[in-house]
Design a protein around this motif. Structure first.
Motif, short mmCIF file in Angstrom:
data_model
loop_
_atom_site.label_atom_id
_atom_site.label_comp_id
_atom_site.label_asym_id
_atom_site.label_seq_id
_atom_site.Cartn_x
_atom_site.Cartn_y
_atom_site.Cartn_z
N ILE B 362 0.84 -1.20 0.00
CA ILE B 362 0.00 0.00 0.00
C ILE B 362 0.88 1.26 0.00
CG2 ILE B 362 -1.76 1.28 1.27
CD1 ILE B 362 -2.75 -1.39 2.38
N LEU B 363 1.94 1.22 0.81
CA LEU B 363 2.87 2.36 0.87
C LEU B 363 3.44 2.66 -0.51
CD1 LEU B 363 5.30 2.17 3.92
CD2 LEU B 363 4.09 4.16 3.07
N THR B 364 3.91 1.60 -1.18
CA THR B 364 4.53 1.77 -2.48
C THR B 364 3.52 2.32 -3.49
OG1 THR B 364 5.70 -0.24 -1.91
CG2 THR B 364 6.06 0.64 -4.11
N VAL B 365 2.33 1.72 -3.50
CA VAL B 365 1.32 2.13 -4.49
C VAL B 365 0.92 3.59 -4.26
CG1 VAL B 365 -1.05 1.78 -5.25
CG2 VAL B 365 0.44 -0.19 -4.89
N VAL B 366 0.56 3.92 -3.02
CA VAL B 366 0.12 5.30 -2.75
C VAL B 366 1.26 6.28 -3.00
CG1 VAL B 366 -0.79 6.88 -1.01
CG2 VAL B 366 -1.62 4.54 -1.11
N GLY B 367 2.46 5.90 -2.54
CA GLY B 367 3.62 6.77 -2.75
C GLY B 367 3.89 7.00 -4.23
N SER B 368 3.82 5.94 -5.03
CA SER B 368 4.08 6.07 -6.47
C SER B 368 3.02 6.95 -7.11
CB SER B 368 4.07 4.70 -7.16
OG SER B 368 4.84 3.80 -6.43
N LEU B 369 1.76 6.73 -6.72
CA LEU B 369 0.68 7.53 -7.29
C LEU B 369 0.88 9.01 -6.98
CD1 LEU B 369 -2.57 5.44 -6.64
CD2 LEU B 369 -1.60 6.14 -8.84
N MET B 370 1.25 9.29 -5.73
CA MET B 370 1.47 10.68 -5.35
C MET B 370 2.61 11.29 -6.16
SD MET B 370 -0.01 11.76 -2.12
CE MET B 370 1.37 12.45 -1.27
N LEU B 371 3.69 10.53 -6.27
CA LEU B 371 4.86 11.01 -6.99
C LEU B 371 4.51 11.25 -8.45
CD1 LEU B 371 7.76 11.53 -6.05
CD2 LEU B 371 8.40 9.38 -7.15
N TYR B 372 3.79 10.27 -9.03
CA TYR B 372 3.38 10.40 -10.43
C TYR B 372 2.53 11.65 -10.60
CZ TYR B 372 1.04 9.46 -14.83
OH TYR B 372 0.53 9.58 -16.09
N GLY B 373 1.56 11.81 -9.65
CA GLY B 373 0.67 12.97 -9.71
C GLY B 373 1.45 14.27 -9.63
N LEU B 374 2.42 14.32 -8.74
CA LEU B 374 3.19 15.55 -8.56
C LEU B 374 4.07 15.85 -9.77
CD1 LEU B 374 4.35 15.60 -4.84
CD2 LEU B 374 2.96 17.28 -6.03
N LEU B 375 4.67 14.78 -10.34
CA LEU B 375 5.59 15.00 -11.46
C LEU B 375 4.85 15.40 -12.73
CD1 LEU B 375 8.18 12.14 -10.89
CD2 LEU B 375 8.42 14.57 -10.44
N THR B 376 3.65 14.84 -12.93
CA THR B 376 2.94 15.10 -14.17
C THR B 376 1.85 16.15 -13.97
OG1 THR B 376 1.37 13.36 -13.70
CG2 THR B 376 3.28 12.76 -15.02
#
Lengths: 297, 498
Positions: B362-376
């Protein structure tokens, strides 16, 4: 699984004697500060009781030393809002559309106040939003019987149409059939002619027969091309908009018996600023016209 | 149990029933209330104490210094690195600027924090409580001050028993003054997160700062002073829900500060020269008890009151050193291993367990989503709100008009000029509401730095070029032609049934 520390606790604090499925309810003493907090809430309650309105009496209530009253507060707030309305609305007074447009706060105020007043006073007949009611002008489009500039709209609202006021907008079309001016056949021919003006039908022979009738009876107000005349409130017959309906039956009915739509003079019912706000609002609905150089009041 | 049985067994005298009970609130069971008993934690030295000092100064440093870090964003935007600006409303975090409609980032952050906490708890037990919880950090700081002013455990106990001498009054008032100053600094630092710090520092003493800042300052000063100085372990035991939740998060494989009872028992005093054979290594010196800030005995096993600060490990290890015994009679260990060791088996650690894996995923998924959201992330947003009442307006010449409210979000700290386009209709006439002119192409719109501009647009399709269907798709677009950033929004143009 038994935890030795729990057994020790049993011994030191005892249990309440309640036990479910081997789970015992310990009889831990409450921390003393909880008791202090309880006393503190009682003290706060007493203070509240003294300073705030708390207790109902037979015909009133204990007012409290602060004299706090939501009723008074709301009244004050309403009065303040009323004063602010007068203050903010004062600018609407003699501003032209151009002036109102350039003053964002004035425009916002006018639109908001106008929308509220429209809902209360106008929507019954003119409808809300997309509601179209036959016989009452639809205010979103670009068709104006008496003119669509800010001043013209304001005058219409102030004095009404065929209303009980000296300066009311007034026009009257004869009831061509019931007044005995035209016959049934002539009215029918005329209806065909009127429909042809907007390209929405009409029988060729009937149109030919009626052209002289139109020139004689109608053109004086509606114009030779049927373009209408806002100065006397004569509708444009060549456009796609019909106040009462554009089908042949309705047109025959209009020519035969005339129409006599009435709008009250709002000057006697609303304060001047509300009337101006309404004009600004109606003008903004989508069809508002710009004042041209030749337009004079 | 049958009532009749009980009766039969218990008769005080013939015909007189005797109840086999004990008074629930019998005097022997003690008072209903219990005053807090003062705890005088003894100073310890060792690895965990040093680590805790480090964590304490680091977290306090972050807390006090962060609002003073400057970060130039250009324009009129605040130059404070971390700022929660409720008035704007914006949240600034270094290079990130969150708008209110992006509040989901905050939700994501909360999920991340919760999952991280769950994972840490499943693996390492109550590390949050023991090291980083503000209650622990500030209590540690307050105890440090107390020890500096009044001395260590014995000196403090002696001082408290003493009558009120000049010395005692002086020491107590110095202690409380320092506590209050710390509390005020805590409340004072908090408000800097919500207002430009240098500006607020200027306004605050003059009474010109927002009312909310005085309220927050007073509240945090009071809570810091009361919680850190006076209530301490009471907060953890009676007020905090987290210890209760944690008991559901830990299992027998979770590392926790534990007394290795297999090695320690049977405990007892030890004389020099005595053999260690046939007895436990615990000499019952109570060092673990007197060093405990929670006032518990770790040897009773895992308990709710234990915040697992590991100070008892340091206390015990120093004793083990003196006795030339191996360290670790009290150590980070798992419930499983304590029992395995007692049974003579080898310890076993399982860090990969279903729950830790699940938390990590869950940490990885949410973290990746947040990072993806912030970068794009888009720095230009377009919202189109179609008029629904009326849906469309037929004009006198047979053309049809639709109204749209368009919002352009310029999320960059500089003014931008945009070209607004309408695609999907055959040469519509465009009007900006309030502008009498008719346009084929709308004039460029300028949006101020970090601002939203709202415009109303009328789109009119002439009768000759009306779309064939009663509803046809329309695409609005905003484009900064200089840099090429584009954003589009889909909507429809309605002509109604014809």
């Amino acid at each position: 699984m038994t935890d030795p520390s729990n057994e020790q606790k049993d011994a030191s604090v005892g249990t309440t004697g309640h036990e479910w499925d081997g789970i015992k309810e310990l009889n831990n003493p409450l921390p003393l500060w909880w008791l202090w907090i309880f006393y503190a809430t009682i003290i706060v309650a007493i203070i509240y009781f003294v300073i705030m309105p708390t207790f109902p009496l037979v015909s009133s209530y204990t007012a409290g030393t602060l004299n706090q009253s939501d009723r008074v507060n709301v009244e004050a707030a309403v009065n303040a809002a009323r004063l602010e309305r007068v203050e903010r609305g004062a600018g609407l007074g003699d501003s032209s559309m151009e002036q109102i447009r350039s003053d964002t706060s004035l425009l916002e105020y006018g639109l908001a106040a106008g929308e509220a007043a429209f809902g209360d006073n106008c929507a019954t007949c003119h409808g809300r939003g997309s509601q179209r009611i036959a016989g009452y002008p639809y205010l979103h489009d670009d068709v104006w019987l008496w003119g669509g500039t800010l001043d013209e709209i304001r005058q219409t609202i102030r004095f009404g149409i065929r209303a009980d006021h000296d300066q009311t907008r007034f026009s009257q079309m004869p009831a061509f059939l019931s007044d005995g001016i035209l016959t049934d056949d002539q009215v029918g021919d005329l209806a065909d002619f009127v429909m042809s003006l907007s390209g929405s039908g009409g029988e060729f022979d009937a149109i030919n027969r009626a052209s002289s009738l139109f020139a004689l009876h109608c053109a004086s107000c509606h114009g030779e091309q049927g373009l209408g005349d806002q100065a006397q409130g004569a509708p444009n017959l060549s456009d796609r908009d019909w106040l009462y309906g554009g089908d042949r039956t309705t047109i025959i009915e209009t020519i035969s018996f005339s129409r006599y739509g009435v709008m009250p003079a709002w000057e006697t019912r609303l304060d001047p600023i509300t009337v101006r706000a309404l004009a600004v609002y109606v003008h903004s609905l989508g069809g508002g016209e710009e004042e041209t150089v030749s337009a004079t009041e | 149990m049958d009532v009749a049985d009980v009766k039969a067994k218990t008769e005080a005298a013939p015909g007189v029933e005797r109840h086999d009970v004990e008074a629930v609130n019998a005097a022997a069971l003690g008072s209903l209330y219990k005053a807090r008993e003062a705890i005088y934690p003894k100073r310890v030295a060792g690895f965990f104490r040093n680590f805790k000092w480090f964590i304490m100064w680091a977290t306090l440093g972050v807390y006090y210094i962060t609002p003073w870090i400057r970060w130039d964003r250009g324009g009129d935007l605040p130059d404070q690195a971390v700022l929660i600006d409720f008035a704007a409303p914006r949240f600034y975090f270094f290079f990130i600027e969150i708008w209110p409609q992006e509040i989901y980032y905050l939700t994501g952050l909360m999920v991340l924090a919760a999952m991280f906490l769950f994972l840490a708890t499943a693996l390492l037990g109550r590390v949050w409580c023991g090291y980083t919880c503000p209650q622990t950090v500030w209590t540690d700081l307050f105890i440090w001050v107390e020890r500096r002013v009044e001395g260590d455990r014995n000196a403090r106990m002696k001082l408290d028993r003493q009558p009120w001498t000049g010395n005692k009054i002086a020491r107590k008032s110095i202690k409380h003054t320092i506590w209050l100053l710390i509390a005020m600094a805590t409340g004072g630092a908090w408000i800097f997160y919500f207002h430009d710090a240098p500006d607020l520092l200027w306004l605050f003493p003059r009474g010109e700062a927002p009312v909310a800042s005085y309220f927050s300052f007073a509240l945090l000063t009071a809570t810091t002073y009361v919680f850190g100085g006076h209530m301490r372990e009471q907060v953890c035991i009676y007020m905090c829900p987290w210890p209760r939740i944690q008991s559901a998060l830990i299992d027998e494989d979770t590392l926790a500060v534990t007394y290795r009872k297999g090695r320690g028992e049977a405990r007892g005093a030890h004389k020099k020269g005595d053999t260690w054979e046939g007895r436990g290594h615990c000499i019952d010196c109570q060092q673990c008890v007197v060093s405990c800030p929670m006032g518990i005995d770790i040897r009773d096993g895992l308990q709710l009151e234990c915040i697992q600060c590991a100070l008892c490990i340091d206390a015990c290890d120093s004793i083990m050193d003196k006795l030339d015994l191996p360290k670790g009679l009290i150590a980070y260990d798992t419930d499983l291993n304590i029992n395995r060791m007692a049974a003579g088996e080898t310890p076993r650690f399982r860090f990969l367990r279903p729950r830790t894996v699940a938390y990590a995923i869950i940490l990885t998924v949410v973290g990746s989503l947040m990072l993806y959201g912030l970068l794009t992330r888009d720095y230009l947003e377009l919202n189109v709100l179609r008029d629904r009442s009326p849906n469309f307006v037929e004009l006198s010449d047979g053309s049809v008009r639709n109204g749209y409210t368009i919002k352009i979000y310029n999320m960059l700290p500089r003014e931008q000029t945009f070209v607004l386009g309408v695609a999907g209709l055959d040469a519509p006439e465009l009007h900006l509401v309030g502008d009498p002119q008719t346009y084929d192409v709308l004039p460029p719109l300028t949006v101020g730095p970090d601002q939203i501009r709202s415009v109303r647009i009328y789109v009119t399709a002439p009768e000759a070029r009306l779309p064939g269907t009663h509803q046809s798709p329309v695409t609005f677009s905003v484009e900064n032609t200089e840099v090429g950033t584009v954003n589009t929004s889909q909507t429809v143009f309605v002509v109604g049934a014809r």
